[in-house]
Every structure is written in structure tokens, then in C-alpha cells.
Write a protein that holds these residues in place. Structure first.
Motif, PDB file in Angstrom:
ATOM      1  N   GLU A 234     -61.691 -19.691  30.621  1.00 61.91           N
ATOM      2  CA  GLU A 234     -61.437 -21.079  31.014  1.00 61.91           C
ATOM      3  C   GLU A 234     -60.280 -21.676  30.223  1.00 61.91           C
ATOM      4  O   GLU A 234     -59.367 -22.290  30.790  1.00 61.91           O
ATOM      5  N   VAL A 235     -60.346 -21.540  28.910  1.00 63.88           N
ATOM      6  CA  VAL A 235     -59.301 -22.152  28.074  1.00 63.88           C
ATOM      7  C   VAL A 235     -57.962 -21.461  28.294  1.00 63.88           C
ATOM      8  O   VAL A 235     -56.914 -22.118  28.355  1.00 63.88           O
ATOM      9  N   SER A 236     -57.969 -20.138  28.434  1.00 61.89           N
ATOM     10  CA  SER A 236     -56.716 -19.418  28.686  1.00 61.89           C
ATOM     11  C   SER A 236     -56.068 -19.898  29.977  1.00 61.89           C
ATOM     12  O   SER A 236     -54.854 -20.136  30.031  1.00 61.89           O
ATOM     13  N   ASN A 237     -56.872 -20.060  31.024  1.00 66.22           N
ATOM     14  CA  ASN A 237     -56.333 -20.548  32.291  1.00 66.22           C
ATOM     15  C   ASN A 237     -55.845 -21.991  32.171  1.00 66.22           C
ATOM     16  O   ASN A 237     -54.826 -22.366  32.756  1.00 66.22           O
ATOM     17  N   PHE A 238     -56.583 -22.807  31.422  1.00 66.95           N
ATOM     18  CA  PHE A 238     -56.187 -24.202  31.217  1.00 66.95           C
ATOM     19  C   PHE A 238     -54.825 -24.270  30.532  1.00 66.95           C
ATOM     20  O   PHE A 238     -53.926 -25.002  30.968  1.00 66.95           O
ATOM     21  N   VAL A 239     -54.670 -23.508  29.451  1.00 69.56           N
ATOM     22  CA  VAL A 239     -53.397 -23.512  28.717  1.00 69.56           C
ATOM     23  C   VAL A 239     -52.270 -23.014  29.608  1.00 69.56           C
ATOM     24  O   VAL A 239     -51.165 -23.580  29.629  1.00 69.56           O
ATOM     25  N   LYS A 240     -52.534 -21.955  30.371  1.00 72.45           N
ATOM     26  CA  LYS A 240     -51.507 -21.411  31.263  1.00 72.45           C
ATOM     27  C   LYS A 240     -51.054 -22.451  32.275  1.00 72.45           C
ATOM     28  O   LYS A 240     -49.849 -22.650  32.494  1.00 72.45           O
ATOM     29  N   ILE A 241     -51.993 -23.153  32.896  1.00 72.64           N
ATOM     30  CA  ILE A 241     -51.655 -24.142  33.915  1.00 72.64           C
ATOM     31  C   ILE A 241     -50.840 -25.287  33.318  1.00 72.64           C
ATOM     32  O   ILE A 241     -49.813 -25.700  33.870  1.00 72.64           O
ATOM     33  N   VAL A 242     -51.288 -25.812  32.169  1.00 69.73           N
ATOM     34  CA  VAL A 242     -50.572 -26.929  31.548  1.00 69.73           C
ATOM     35  C   VAL A 242     -49.163 -26.512  31.141  1.00 69.73           C
ATOM     36  O   VAL A 242     -48.181 -27.230  31.389  1.00 69.73           O
ATOM     37  N   GLU A 243     -49.047 -25.346  30.523  1.00 72.90           N
ATOM     38  CA  GLU A 243     -47.733 -24.923  30.042  1.00 72.90           C
ATOM     39  C   GLU A 243     -46.779 -24.623  31.195  1.00 72.90           C
ATOM     40  O   GLU A 243     -45.596 -24.975  31.136  1.00 72.90           O
ATOM     41  N   GLN A 244     -47.288 -23.969  32.246  1.00 68.11           N
ATOM     42  CA  GLN A 244     -46.391 -23.590  33.342  1.00 68.11           C
ATOM     43  C   GLN A 244     -46.048 -24.758  34.260  1.00 68.11           C
ATOM     44  O   GLN A 244     -44.924 -24.873  34.725  1.00 68.11           O
ATOM     45  N   ARG A 245     -47.018 -25.642  34.521  1.00 62.43           N
ATOM     46  CA  ARG A 245     -46.769 -26.735  35.466  1.00 62.43           C
ATOM     47  C   ARG A 245     -46.129 -27.957  34.816  1.00 62.43           C
ATOM     48  O   ARG A 245     -45.363 -28.670  35.443  1.00 62.43           O
ATOM     49  N   GLN A 246     -46.482 -28.214  33.549  1.00 65.74           N
ATOM     50  CA  GLN A 246     -45.982 -29.416  32.893  1.00 65.74           C
ATOM     51  C   GLN A 246     -44.896 -29.126  31.863  1.00 65.74           C
ATOM     52  O   GLN A 246     -44.271 -30.052  31.348  1.00 65.74           O
ATOM     53  N   GLY A 247     -44.699 -27.865  31.552  1.00 66.95           N
ATOM     54  CA  GLY A 247     -43.680 -27.515  30.568  1.00 66.95           C
ATOM     55  C   GLY A 247     -44.045 -27.908  29.157  1.00 66.95           C
ATOM     56  O   GLY A 247     -43.172 -28.047  28.298  1.00 66.95           O
ATOM     57  N   ILE A 248     -45.355 -28.102  28.907  1.00 67.22           N
ATOM     58  CA  ILE A 248     -45.841 -28.476  27.577  1.00 67.22           C
ATOM     59  C   ILE A 248     -46.269 -27.217  26.840  1.00 67.22           C
ATOM     60  O   ILE A 248     -46.988 -26.377  27.390  1.00 67.22           O
ATOM     61  N   ARG A 249     -45.823 -27.080  25.611  1.00 71.79           N
ATOM     62  CA  ARG A 249     -46.261 -25.956  24.788  1.00 71.79           C
ATOM     63  C   ARG A 249     -47.447 -26.402  23.938  1.00 71.79           C
ATOM     64  O   ARG A 249     -47.317 -27.277  23.090  1.00 71.79           O
TER      65      ARG A 249
END
Length: 260
Positions: A234-249
Motif C-alpha cells: 500500500e505505502v509503496s504504491n502510494f509513494v509511487k503515485i504521489v511522486e509520479q503524478r505530482q512530481g513530489i519526492r
């Protein structure tokens, strides 16, 4: 800031076996970073730059190899060991000498937090000079956590560990903010039935003294315990989505160094 950060990264990781047979769960990958980066970066966002990481004897060298002394991120990292899991509150006894009468922010190494305005909320809480602050988040399964109980005026009156009867959905997260008295209070704790010094008992001491503040992490905040196979995904997917869609590291320690 007269506050130091303690990250409890011990435990056996039994819920994640066999992934944790030969390594600490806090060294497992969460998308593109080790799990330990997430709690470490959270405290850095709150303005803390001195850290104590408490590990098992088995995993101590692995953490040292990964993080070193922190100078590459303009922070200081020290290490201590917890020989066996004797409770979250024991971390304040292990870290007492290192704290040297400083206030503390204690976070569990498998906790993930995210939300707009979180750095500002943390900085405000960490600047408090007296008492304790706990951070509450609504959950669907409160029987798994320490849960806050409220009176008719929505004032907290008790915290109960893993209650059998559901009286609230507000769980106490794995982030705790304490004044310099926490190690002394922890020394007065007695082990629970499972042989641990319970962090809930410490929080109830602060509550009984009128020294406990609460921060509610409502809508817009995400809190997850990364201690199960499902939550790792869950957390891995959450981080992936935020980083890829919002450009947030998220938990980018090098980026935090540049912001310092």
C-alpha cells in the motif's frame, strides 16, 4: 531547537516473515527508498537534526552502513541497541544518557505519515517546551491500537491499549512528542502482561498530570503502519503515485539537505 529525535527500529518483524528472517523490516524497500528514510525525513521536516536510532544487535551494522553518522545530510545520527522487544517506552530509557535532558520526538521506524501542512504542524508541536503531544488518526480497526477515549465535551480522558470494546476510532499513531521528563516517568512504569513497558502507560501519566496535548490528523493526512505485507505494498504504491503524478519526492534526504 532543544529537541532530539529517537527512531525505534528494533523488533523482530514477525508479521513480515520470511522477509525479515535476515534483515530488519526498517531496511526493507518502500518503493524507491529504505523504510527508515520515511520516519527520519519526517522528523527532519519538523526541524530536528540530532537523531538516535535504536536497532537490534543483529542489524546495527547494517543501519550504520546505510546511514553513517548523518553528516552527508547535515544531521547527526547516533546508535543504540535494544536487545529484545521490551516495549516502545523502553526507548526513552535506552536514550536517556544521549538525550541529556533534551526534549524528544519519538517515532516508530515502521510508521508512514503524509499530508499538506504536516511540516508546519510538526514544527509547532516540536517547539512546545512542556508536556507531551500525541497525534491521533481515525482507523477502521481500533482494536489493533492504543485508542483515545473522550468525554461529552470531546476532551480526552483516557488512552486504552487494544480495547476489546470500541469506544472511539481515534488511534494513537507511532509519533510522540515529550518534554525532558519522559525518561524519569518511564522509570516508574511496570511491565504489562506481555512483559513490555507500554507507551500507552507513559501517555496516561502525562494525561493524569494534565500535560498531554492532542493533534488530530484529519482528512488530508495519511498514516500507515508499514509492518504487514499488505501495508508494504500500500505505502509503496502510494509513494509511487504521489511522486509520479505530482512530481513530489517523498523522504528524499538529499533534497531535505538542500532545503536546510
Amino acid at each position: 531547537m532543544n529537541r532530539k529525535g529517537i527512531i525505534l527500529a528494533g523488533g523482530e518483524g514477525s508479521r513480515l516473515y520470511p522477509l525479515t528472517k535476515d534483515t530488519s523490516k526498517q531496511l526493507l524497500p518502500i518503493y524507491n527508498k529504505p523504510m527508515i528514510y520515511y520516519p527520519l525525513s519526517l522528523l527532519m521536516l519538523g526541524g530536528i537534526n540530532e537523531f538516535l536510532i535504536i536497532t537490534t544487535p543483529r542489524d546495527s551494522e547494517s543501519f550504520r552502513s546505510l546511514l553513517g553518522n548523518g553528516e552527508q545530510w547535515n544531521i547527526s545520527i547516533s546508535y543504540e541497541q535494544q536487545s529484545e522487544p521490551k516495549g516502545i517506552a523502553e526507548s526513552l530509557l535506552i536514550g536517556e544518557k544521549w538525550l541529556n535532558d533534551s526534549h524528544s520526538a519519538l517515532i516508530l521506524g515502521d510508521n508512514f505519515f503524509f499530508g499538506h501542512g504536516l511540516p508546519e504542524l510538526l514544527r509547532s508541536s516540536f517547539l512546545s517546551k512542556e508536556g507531551s503531544t500525541i497525534f491521533l488518526h481515525k482507523v477502521a480497526d481500533p482494536e489493533r491500537y492504543g485508542v483515545a477515549k473522550f468525554d461529552k465535551n470531546n476532551q480526552i480522558i483516557a488512552i486504552e491499549e487494544k480495547p476489546k470494546e470500541v469506544f472511539s476510532n481515534w488511534a494513537v499513531t507511532g509519533l510522540y512528542c515529550y518534554d525532558k521528563n519522559a525518561p524519569a516517568y518511564a522509570k516508574d512504569l511496570s511491565p504489562s502482561e506481555r512483559g513490555e513497558l507500554e507507551i500507552t502507560d507513559l501517555n496516561n501519566i502525562y494525561l493524569s498530570r494534565g500535560e498531554l496535548k492532542t493533534e488530530f490528523l484529519g482528512q488530508g493526512f495519511t498514516w500507515l503502519d508499514m509492518g504487514t505485507h499488505d501495508s508494504l505494498l500500500e505505502v509503496s504504491n502510494f509513494v509511487k503515485i504521489v511522486e509520479q503524478r505530482q512530481g513530489i519526492r517523498i523522504a528524499d534526504l538529499d533534497d531535505l539537505k538542500m532545503q536546510d
